[in-house]
Every structure is written in structure tokens, then in C-alpha cells.
Motif scaffolding. Structure first.
Motif, short mmCIF file in Angstrom:
data_model
loop_
_atom_site.label_atom_id
_atom_site.label_comp_id
_atom_site.label_asym_id
_atom_site.label_seq_id
_atom_site.Cartn_x
_atom_site.Cartn_y
_atom_site.Cartn_z
N ARG A 267 108.91 28.84 -4.86
CA ARG A 267 108.42 29.84 -3.68
C ARG A 267 109.62 30.66 -3.00
O ARG A 267 109.28 31.83 -2.78
CB ARG A 267 108.02 29.06 -2.62
N CYS A 268 110.98 30.43 -3.54
CA CYS A 268 112.15 31.29 -3.06
C CYS A 268 112.15 32.39 -3.99
O CYS A 268 112.12 32.05 -4.85
CB CYS A 268 113.44 30.46 -2.71
N VAL A 269 112.09 33.59 -3.05
CA VAL A 269 112.10 34.90 -4.02
C VAL A 269 113.60 35.53 -3.86
O VAL A 269 113.80 36.61 -4.15
CB VAL A 269 111.06 35.90 -3.58
N ARG B 277 119.67 29.91 0.63
CA ARG B 277 119.29 30.57 -0.72
C ARG B 277 120.25 29.92 -1.63
O ARG B 277 119.89 29.53 -2.74
CB ARG B 277 119.64 32.09 -0.66
N ILE C 49 119.42 26.24 -2.43
CA ILE C 49 117.97 26.25 -3.15
C ILE C 49 118.28 26.49 -4.62
O ILE C 49 117.72 26.04 -5.68
CB ILE C 49 117.00 27.30 -2.63
N SER D 126 108.45 33.59 3.21
CA SER D 126 107.55 33.24 2.03
C SER D 126 107.22 31.74 2.06
O SER D 126 106.41 31.29 1.26
CB SER D 126 108.45 33.35 0.59
N VAL E 193 108.84 28.88 2.38
CA VAL E 193 109.72 28.12 1.48
C VAL E 193 109.72 26.60 2.45
O VAL E 193 110.33 26.78 3.63
CB VAL E 193 110.98 28.42 1.03
S1 SF4 Z 1 113.96 33.84 3.20
FE1 SF4 Z 1 112.70 32.44 2.18
S2 SF4 Z 1 112.40 33.35 0.10
FE2 SF4 Z 1 114.07 34.36 0.99
S3 SF4 Z 1 115.88 33.62 0.31
FE3 SF4 Z 1 115.45 32.45 1.98
S4 SF4 Z 1 114.16 30.64 1.39
FE4 SF4 Z 1 114.10 32.09 -0.39
#
Ligand code: SF4
Ligand code: SF4
Length: 437
Positions: A19-21, A44, A47, A83, A85
Motif C-alpha cells: 500500500r505504500c507508494v 518509508r 517499510i 494511503s 498504510v
Molecule cells: S506517507 Fe504512506 S504511502 Fe507515503 S511513504 Fe509514508 S507510508 Fe508510504
């Protein structure tokens, strides 16, 4: 090959990770990124690491563990993420499934076992430890240990934990009865989560909670069969003991015949609200755990929902609110504490620049990551000092401990209190004949 077992309910899921973009919109909400400026210490970056582990592109080396360990699990990135996440679930499941493959020294493994298996789940042992610490503090030994610097030479980590320890109060919260009746017309019946640390260090806040609920027409049950909620175990990735504790609490709360479970410790509340997920693969408990989760409320959330009865006396205080991470980010409760504080006449709420940034407490983080914890605490105290507040209010025992330590460290004479402590004070003040503080 992936280090995670795709069949395990405790493994991070590809659906969550993908789901992380990679937009980076969460970076400015991450305390460890703000402190270091490093992508590897950002949501980020973490992840990325967990995704690479899942896809079998990297091995769980000591370096990988270092980056994951430095995460506070404060979930500031979760509320910032457009998003959706579920970062909290990602880090908790990553920690849980990496535990068995982690190479640790005998000392770390022993400490881990002692804390999560032999101490936290056992209220009698915790009580004995707190009583022993109280005796130590009163014996004069504490002053000797601190002035000699002996502990600093033996273990700087232990020395910092010792300095951060507040004075253990003379009495613990050990109610002789299980039911506390409502005052006036009864509006509801709830159960109070006793917790593990609260009764030993903040028994007065528990007593204040019972009084405020009673004044608002709520009968409260404190089921004696309940145990620690398992939050610290869950955050550390230790889920087997956490599940055993959750089952016991589900039984205790459902047997109490209440319409809500009220929690005055934000970290515990967020864990109980996630009992449904923790026990989802347990056929005997899945539905019952989901029921308890759905009826759980933070004390501020519950009082704001039912509406406060009038009768609050004026508190002439300049107050700043530290929004506990597990209240504002994990439980998404933001407006309730502010609404309750606004209902107290005379109280002035002055916001710090970053009320929703972690203070560095984060469960046992301050013990295991003392350098980063202190760095975040010092930044937090500077933010607080700029408000000129005489009182810091918050909604979690870990934050209360950390902020009181921060105030001592910074030489501030700022009082630290729970939101419910101020409500109780205001109600009691109004009852005094001359209404004076
Ligand atoms: S805001 Fe959400 S989608 Fe964007 S980098 Fe961070 S975790 Fe990923
Ligand atoms: S949980 Fe907190 S420390 Fe961890 S990545 Fe998210 S914002 Fe950063």
C-alpha cells in the motif's frame, strides 16, 4: 527466500506493505527521521526494509535490526499517511516474526525473558519489585548510587533507567471491593482496566478516574481477575504471552456485565481495541475478543461521549497537552481531551509547537534506546518550556513518567498530570465551601 512465514498470522502481509507508494508524506511526522535526517530511520525506509525481507532480497542482519529497533512504534506516520498504510501492524508483525531468528547475547535474552515472561504478566511479582524499589529509594541508597556514579560505570542504560524512575508512591492502588457505585442517577456501568504500571505508580489517577466516573453517574467495576493488557509484549513482538493475557482479560470483562471497558492508559487502550485482531485465529475467542475491542474506550473518549455533568470548579492553570501517541495516532482520539480541558473554568490551554510528536517514552523504548529517547525528550521539553505552561497534561503512564523525568532534567517546576486528574481536581474544588485550590 523470505524470512517470513506467509502462513503465519503474525507475519507482515504483502497487502499492507504494497500500500505504500513511497510518497514520503509521512517523513516529517517521524521523530527518528526528524532527529537523524536518515531515510533508513524513516517510515518509508523501514517499510522498504520489511518489504525486502518479505521478498527475500535481504537477510535480517544486525543493521536491519538496528533500524527496526530505533522505531518508536509511535504511529505518527500512520495518521500522516494518505494511503492508509497500517504501519503499526507492519512493525509489530515484523518484530514478532523476526524474534525467533534474532541472534542475541545471553544477557539480552535473559532480560527479555525476565521482563516479558516472568514479570509483566504477574501482578504479584511487579508489586514486590515496586515495593523493593520504594524501600531502596527511601533507604538513602539511591542518593549513594547516584552520587557515586557506580551504576553509570556498570551499565549506563540501567543508570539512566534508575534516574528516570519516579518516587514510588507510599500506597498502591489495591481496592478492597470490585464495584464503585454511581453518584445520583445511574447513567451507565463500565469496567476499568487496572493495568500493570498504573496501580503501582499512578494509583491516584485510578482513584481520580473512579471519582470522576461516579460523579458523572457511572458505576465502575474493577474485575479482580483481569491482568496486564499485554501492550508491552505486543510492541516488542512477543505475542504468545500477549494472547494469554488478552484471553484472560476478555473473560474478565465479559463476565463483568458492563457496556464499556474504560482505559486511562492510552497504550493499553490501543492494545485492548486490537484484541480482535490479536485473537482472530483463535476460534474460542475471536468473536468474544472483537466484542471487548468494540466496547473499549479511552477515559477521555468515554467522558466526552456521555457528556460531563456540571459542577467543575475553576482551576487557574496554564496547561499544555502532550497528545499521547497511542491515543492520537493509534486510537485516533484527538478532540476528546481538548474538549474536556476546555470544560474546566479558568484553565488556559496553550499548545506547544508539536503536541503530537512522541516524547521518547514509547513503552520500554527509553530503557532499550536511551540515547534517542533522551534526544527526543530534550526537544520535547524545549517545546514545552516555550509555552510557559505550569502543568503538562497527557493520557498515558509512560508519557507521564517520561515528561516528569524531562522536567527534572530540564530544571522545570512543571507539574505532570493526567487529564482525568485535572477533572477530578476541578470537581472536588467546586465541593469545597470556599472553592479555593
Ligand atoms: S506517507 Fe504512506 S504511502 Fe507515503 S511513504 Fe509514508 S507510508 Fe508510504
Ligand atoms: S512509528 Fe514513529 S518512529 Fe516508527 S516510523 Fe512511524 S513515525 Fe517513525
Amino acid at each position: 527466500m523470505s524470512v517470513f512465514d506467509p502462513a503465519s498470522a503474525d507475519a507482515p502481509s504483502a497487502a499492507d506493505l504494497y500500500r505504500c507508494v513511497h510518497c514520503g508524506l509521512c517523513l516529517q511526522s517521524c521523530p527518528t527521521y526528524l532527529a537523524t535526517g536518515l531515510e533508513t530511520e524513516s517510515p518509508r525506509g523501514r517499510i522498504h526494509l520489511v518489504t525486502a525481507l518479505l521478498e527475500g532480497r535481504i537477510e535480517p542482519t544486525d543493521n536491519v535490526f538496528r533500524h527496526l529497533d530505533l522505531c518508536l512504534a509511535c504511529r505518527g506516520c500512520e495518521t500522516a499517511c494518505p494511503s492508509g498504510v497500517p504501519y503499526g501492524r507492519i512493525i509489530e508483525t515484523a518484530r514478532a516474526s523476526l524474534r525467533p531468528v534474532r541472534r542475541q547475547g545471553i544477557g539480552s535474552r535473559l532480560l527479555d525473558w525476565l521482563i516479558f515472561t516472568e514479570l509483566l504478566p504477574h501482578p504479584g511479582r511487579l508489586r514486590a519489585l515496586a515495593a523493593g524499589l520504594r524501600a531502596y529509594q527511601r533507604s538513602g541508597l539511591r542518593a549513594l548510587v547516584q552520587t557515586s556514579g557506580l551504576l553509570d560505570r556498570l551499565s549506563p542504560r540501567l543508570a539512566q533507567a534508575e534516574r528516570a524512575l519516579p518516587d514510588i508512591p507510599p500506597r498502591f492502588f489495591e481496592p478492597r471491593r470490585a464495584v464503585f457505585p454511581a453518584l445520583g442517577e445511574r447513567r451507565g456501568r463500565v469496567a476499568l482496566l487496572r493495568g500493570c504500571v498504573m496501580p503501582l505508580l499512578y494509583g491516584d489517577t485510578h482513584a481520580a478516574t473512579l471519582r470522576v466516573l461516579a460523579r458523572n453517574g457511572i458505576e465502575t467495576v474493577v474485575p479482580p481477575e483481569q491482568r496486564c493488557c499485554g501492550a508491552l509484549n505486543v510492541h516488542a513482538g512477543e505475542r504468545a504471552v500477549a494472547r494469554a493475557l488478552a484471553r484472560r482479560n476478555v473473560d474478565a470483562f465479559l463476565a463483568a456485565g458492563v457496556e464499556a471497558v474504560v482505559v486511562n492508559a492510552a497504550g493499553c487502550g490501543s492494545t485492548v481495541k486490537e484484541y480482535g485482531e490479536l485473537l482472530r485465529d483463535d476460534p474460542a475467542y475471536a468473536e468474544r475478543a472483537a466484542r471487548v475491542a468494540a466496547m473499549t474506550r479511552d477515559i477521555t473518549e468515554y467522558l466526552a461521549e456521555i457528556g460531563l455533568r456540571p459542577g467543575l470548579g475553576p482551576l487557574r492553570r496554564r496547561v499544555t497537552l502532550q497528545e499521547s501517541c497511542h491515543l492520537v495516532h493509534a486510537q485516533r482520539v484527538k478532540a476528546a481531551p481538548r474538549a474536556l480541558l476546555a470544560a474546566i473554568p479558568g484553565l488556559e490551554l496553550v499548545d506547544m509547537a508539536h503536541p503530537d510528536l512522541c516524547c521518547g517514552s514509547a513503552g520500554l523504548y527509553s530503557v532499550f534506546q536511551p540515547e534517542m529517547s533522551l534526544r527526543l525528550l530534550d526537544d520535547k521539553m524545549a517545546d514545552i518550556a516555550a509555552t510557559g505552561a505550569d502543568t503538562i497534561v497527557t493520557a498515558n503512564p509512560g508519557c507521564m513518567l517520561q515528561l516528569a523525568f524531562g522536567a527534572r532534567r530540564a530544571g522545570l517546576r512543571t507539574r505532570v498530570a493526567h487529564v482525568v486528574d485535572l477533572l477530578d481536581e476541578a470537581y472536588r474544588l467546586a465541593e469545597r465551601p470556599n472553592g479555593r485550590t
